[in-house]
Design an enzyme around this catalytic site. Structure first.
Site, PDB file in Angstrom:
ATOM      1  N   TYR A  29       0.844  -1.181   0.000  1.00 39.32           N
ATOM      2  CA  TYR A  29       0.000   0.000   0.000  1.00 39.32           C
ATOM      3  C   TYR A  29       0.881   1.232   0.000  1.00 39.32           C
ATOM      4  O   TYR A  29       1.919   1.268   0.659  1.00 39.32           O
ATOM      5  CB  TYR A  29      -0.850   0.055   1.277  1.00 39.32           C
ATOM      6  CG  TYR A  29      -1.894  -1.000   1.363  1.00 39.32           C
ATOM      7  CD1 TYR A  29      -1.606  -2.248   1.878  1.00 39.32           C
ATOM      8  CD2 TYR A  29      -3.195  -0.746   0.947  1.00 39.32           C
ATOM      9  CE1 TYR A  29      -2.571  -3.221   1.973  1.00 39.32           C
ATOM     10  CE2 TYR A  29      -4.169  -1.710   1.046  1.00 39.32           C
ATOM     11  CZ  TYR A  29      -3.860  -2.938   1.557  1.00 39.32           C
ATOM     12  OH  TYR A  29      -4.809  -3.902   1.652  1.00 39.32           O
ATOM     13  N   HIS A  79      -5.973   2.117  -2.395  1.00 45.92           N
ATOM     14  CA  HIS A  79      -6.100   0.688  -2.630  1.00 45.92           C
ATOM     15  C   HIS A  79      -4.699   0.119  -2.816  1.00 45.92           C
ATOM     16  O   HIS A  79      -3.793   0.812  -3.262  1.00 45.92           O
ATOM     17  CB  HIS A  79      -6.898   0.436  -3.911  1.00 45.92           C
ATOM     18  CG  HIS A  79      -8.337   0.803  -3.790  1.00 45.92           C
ATOM     19  ND1 HIS A  79      -9.239   0.052  -3.083  1.00 45.92           N
ATOM     20  CD2 HIS A  79      -9.035   1.851  -4.283  1.00 45.92           C
ATOM     21  CE1 HIS A  79     -10.433   0.617  -3.154  1.00 45.92           C
ATOM     22  NE2 HIS A  79     -10.342   1.708  -3.885  1.00 45.92           N
ATOM     23  N   LYS A 131      -4.854  -4.956  -9.459  1.00 47.95           N
ATOM     24  CA  LYS A 131      -3.534  -4.769  -8.879  1.00 47.95           C
ATOM     25  C   LYS A 131      -2.513  -5.302  -9.871  1.00 47.95           C
ATOM     26  O   LYS A 131      -2.865  -5.846 -10.913  1.00 47.95           O
ATOM     27  CB  LYS A 131      -3.443  -5.514  -7.553  1.00 47.95           C
ATOM     28  CG  LYS A 131      -4.504  -5.033  -6.608  1.00 47.95           C
ATOM     29  CD  LYS A 131      -4.268  -5.501  -5.215  1.00 47.95           C
ATOM     30  CE  LYS A 131      -5.536  -5.439  -4.404  1.00 47.95           C
ATOM     31  NZ  LYS A 131      -6.229  -4.159  -4.422  1.00 47.95           N
TER      32      LYS A 131
END
Lengths: 515, 396
Positions: free
Chosen positions: B300, B308, B347
């Site tokens: 993070y 996020h 991601k």
């Protein structure tokens, strides 16, 4: 597909050549694929459903029973297979495919086996071997072998060609040597006028770098009186750091290399990446020494900003002294949420701290000196109580909390583990046979012609592997990246005819510091 | 060719303020120590002020009764009752708590008669005057069910801070009773100036049938601890020097801690090297990604409440020839699956290879100073779509 030159088991002979009416019918066939309608989930015994099912079944049957004609779309080129050289020699005039495929030698035109097989499957080539026309099955058996390309490699080749890319075999000697890369020589084969514009060209060319720096250095213009202003501007400056550093590197290398007069908009990616390989560090500017003015801090700053260092500014831009007093009066007016709680906690600590505990001792002090002595004694006792176990042994922590440091320097001290890049140590790795680059892929460009003798910069290199095989280890990735120069490497994974592509690229996480 | 860095995505609603990146002070010159215990091979932080500092400044650890931030409270509903704020629980929860209290007392060895006597005492209805007397007076208050971060209605909840010793009826009996007396548990929201609105700490409103609410004492106060993973604890001890980990009241030195952790997990050196590397870059690595996303940890920027996660990290050790040790072999199938999952949650999949040099002896591995000999290689794995439309927008 039905072969036109095979005898049927029932003894019927198919005519090899289509009659004119059959040819016309073949050429004017509808090319539409049957549309799939709504899904029927259960039979409802209705006539309509029955009809629909019959109709779609008929369409499928007729589609499958179509015979594929060779040469229906144009000229059918004839060629012969030369097994001694493992190439296919063209006998008749070549069609449009000659622009991107094939090669000339000794006055004759040749095709590589995978190209020939692809063209045979398209229906525009007919290959003869010893005066017998080869079927597709024969061609698969003969053309694909361990000396030419494997089946997996051919499947990848076909997949990419059907999407429109130009695919050639990889030739390791076509890459510039490490020495040439170090010298940043321009590629002899490159076409300076027709570079494919890439998305990140914009950020890497030299003109955009000054515009980025122009927005960062005189930050006063963009400051807004916002509660999170300080945070946001730090955010932005940090986020820009990573993109700026790559931009700056290109600007420094571009100015350093001037082998031939080039227009700035055709600046080559090769030079930038070459210098990237030379040194894995990225920043051209040292951001730890360039100070960005922090107008949001509560310390007393003078009401005006001095003009920045001329070396940070591009060209003939001159920035004078900036008066920021009006801005500073507008900021820090809104209370930050949570700060009353912080304040309360602080006050409470003071009120109900251990002062309360030692009421008797505090009350026994008769004047301020004694009180101060008492405080000092408590301080020392507290420090002694602190666990000295961390600092009186062989291994001590990296950072001593009693010497406070700003976060960036603290992180620098703690960074004992260094990053490495893919090219480091790659030279001493031995190349393996099973992992090698098979193809060079070029982008299809409809605007300009593709010249086989002077191809454009390659889009990617492809290394083919099977889905049941192992995933490449770091060793393999390093090896292939070093072999491939500045062109990215893509792993094509073949799973029974389905091809998917994966890339493994070098990366370094940028450092991110707040406060 | 380098992978390009994509900017992290900010969360839509950010409700927290950013305090600091790491729990070290920038101004004071004290070596104030935060303290943690090594209990049953877990590192737990017990003191509420330490919990608050460690979690808010750097997002280390996880509350043992909460999802992430240690904000467990006995109930989500709070109501006013005669001027004081109390949590509200149902009668079944209350009965469950009484059963726990009974079980605890019987485990302590009391006989049945004594137990029933104590239980009746515990479960009799409480008058509001008793509550006010306890809250305002000097006598120690049962400080239960309220932690530093306890969720409360945002408005005027300000219990007076008290120095209290919590009841020894903790769920974790391994704690030395000495610890309880030393502990000065203060609640975070303390306001000596506020007069009237005080939360009745240690008391709860129980809803019996048909909205009748009765005031009772909380039978078993449950306080929450912060659990630190091994890597987080070691970073706070070795990297920042601000935490000390104690085993049975004995503080452990760095070498002892290193040995203990290595004995507990054979691949501790590798996973700690990766954790240390990412922390020193200013990112926040959070473990627990394994159960959710199939990777070792998530990265993070600044902290989970703000952005996020940007990267899912898989850590793999390699030797000096850059070959893996085979502890976590990938097949194309598992790599394809992991890649799909990672793409679906927006991601990027980051492989972090920790390179061990060839001449690293076992003796060197006994000390954390071997970390400076390790190197880290980051590789981003992504899928390339070969169809023509994609190729024109999306470079490799």
């Amino acid at each position: 597909m039905a072969q036109q030159n095979k005898l049927d088991a029932g003894g019927m002979v198919y005519s090899e050549i289509l009659s004119p009416s059959e040819l016309f019918a073949a050429r004017s066939r509808s090319h539409k694929i049957p549309i799939k309608g709504q899904k029927n989930f259960f039979p409802d015994d209705s006539d309509e459903q029955q009809k629909q099912l019959e109709q779609s079944l008929n369409e499928h049957c007729s589609l499958l029973s179509e015979e594929r004609g060779k040469g229906c779309n144009g000229t059918l080129v004839k060629a012969t297979w030369i097994s001694s050289k493992q190439v296919v020699e063209l006998q008749s005039l070549s069609g449009k495919f000659w622009q991107t495929m094939g090669f000339s030698a000794e006055g004759k035109r040749y095709l590589l086996p995978e190209e020939a097989l692809y063209l045979m499957e398209c229906g525009s080539l007919q290959v003869f071997y010893e005066d017998l026309a080869l079927s597709i099955q024969d061609a698969y058996e003969i053309f694909l072998s361990s000396e030419t390309v494997s089946l997996h490699q051919y499947q990848v080749f076909g997949h990419l060609k059907r999407l429109g890319y130009v695919v050639h075999r990889f030739d390791p000697s076509s890459l510039p040597s490490r020495y040439a890369q170090q010298l940043n020589l321009p590629q002899s084969g490159k076409n300076a006028g027709n570079q494919l514009k890439r998305k990140h060209d914009v950020s890497l060319t030299s003109t955009s770098a000054p515009s980025l720096s122009k927005t960062l250095v005189p930050t006063t213009d963009t400051m807004s009186a916002d509660e999170h202003m300080k945070d946001e501007s730090v955010d932005e400056s940090v986020a820009m750091t990573s993109s700026e550093s790559t931009a700056d590197e290109s600007s420094t290398t571009d100015s350093a290399v001037m082998v031939e007069p080039r227009k700035w908009w055709t600046s080559d990616i090769i030079e930038d990446k070459g210098s990237n390989h030379r040194n894995c560090s990225r920043s051209g500017w040292d951001f730890s020494s360039i100070l960005f003015p922090d107008l949001g801090s509560k310390e007393n700053l003078s009401g005006s900003l001095a003009s920045p260092d001329p070396s940070l500014l591009p060209g003939a831009l001159a920035v004078g002294v900036c008066d920021v007093a009006s801005w500073r009066s507008k900021i820090n007016q809104r209370k930050v949420k949570g700060s009353p709680e912080h304040r309360r906690r602080g006050v409470d600590n003071q009120r109900q701290g251990w002062h309360g505990k030692k009421d008797e001792e505090v009350q026994s002090c008769k004047n301020w000196t004694e009180f101060n002595d008492l405080m000092a004694r408590h301080q020392h006792r507290r420090q002694d109580e602190q666990a000295e176990h961390l600092w009186n042994r062989e291994v001590t922590p990296l950072h001593d909390p009693s010497q406070p440091l700003p976060t960036r320097e603290l992180l620098d001290i703690c960074s004992v583990i260094k990053p490495t890049c893919l090219l480091e140590g790659a030279s001493r790795l031995k190349p393996a046979h099973e992992w090698r680059i098979s193809f060079v892929v070029y982008q299809p460009d409809t605007a300009s012609e593709f010249k086989k003798s002077k191809p454009r910069k390659p889009y990617t290199h492809v290394c083919v592997c099977g889905f049941d095989g192992p995933v490449p280890e770091l060793q393999t990735v390093k090896l292939l990246t070093s072999q491939s120069g500045d062109v990215p490497v893509v792993f094509a994974v073949v799973d029974h005819g389905d091809v998917s592509f994966y890339t493994m690229k070098d990366f370094e996480l940028p450092t991110d510091v707040f406060l | 060719m380098q992978a390009e860095f994509r900017a992290p995505r900010r969360r839509n609603r950010v409700q927290e303020d950013f305090e600091a990146s790491l729990p070290v002070s920038h101004s004071s010159r004290k070596r104030a120590q935060l303290r943690a215990e090594l209990i049953n091979q877990h590192v737990l932080v017990c003191r509420p002020e330490d919990i608050q500092k460690i979690y808010s400044q750097g997002y280390f650890g996880k509350g043992i009764l909460s999802k992430a931030r240690p904000d467990h409270s006995i109930s989500d509903q709070w109501e006013y009752h005669e001027g004081l704020l109390f949590p509200v629980i149902s009668s079944s929860s209350y009965r469950e708590l009484l059963q726990w209290a009974r079980a605890f007392l019987s485990a302590q060895g009391w006989d049945n008669e004594a137990i029933s006597q104590m239980m009746t005492n515990l479960s009799r209805p409480v008058q509001i005057e008793d509550v006010k007397k306890e809250v305002d007076g000097e006598c120690p208050v049962v400080e239960g069910g309220v932690g530093p971060f306890t969720k409360r209605p945002r408005s005027e909840v300000n219990p007076k801070a008290k120095r209290s010793c919590s009841q020894s009826s903790h769920l974790d009996r391994d704690l030395d009773p000495e610890l309880d007396h030393d502990r000065v548990s203060r609640t975070a929201n303390s306001d000596p100036d506020s007069e009237h609105v005080v939360s009745g700490a240690g008391f709860v409103l129980v809803v019996f049938e048909e909205e009748v609410r009765e005031l009772r004492r909380i039978p078993v106060p449950v306080t929450e601890y912060l659990q630190l993973s091994l890597e987080e604890a070691f970073f706070l001890v070795y990297g920042l020097g601000c935490l000390s980990v104690c085993l049975n009241q004995e503080p452990l030195s760095i070498l002892q801690l290193w040995k203990t952790f290595r004995a507990q997990r054979p691949d501790f050196v590798c996973s700690y090297a990766a954790y240390h590397y990412f922390r020193c870059k200013g990112w926040v690595p959070k473990g627990g990604g394994g159960a959710k996303y199939g990777v070792d940890f998530m990265l993070y920027r600044k902290g989970p409440p703000f952005y996020h996660a940007s990267y899912s990290v898989v850590v793999q050790p390699v030797n000096s020839e850059y070959k893996g040790t085979g502890t976590r072999p990938f097949t194309w199938r598992s790599l394809a699956a992991l890649n799909r999952i990672t793409t679906n949650v927006s991601k990027e999949l980051l492989f972090c290879y920790v390179v061990f040099p060839a001449n690293l002896s076992d003796a060197e591995l006994e000390s954390p100073q071997c970390l400076s000999r390790l190197k880290v290689q980051e590789v981003i794995v992504s899928r390339w779509i070969s169809s023509r439309e994609r190729a024109e927008q999306d470079d490799i």
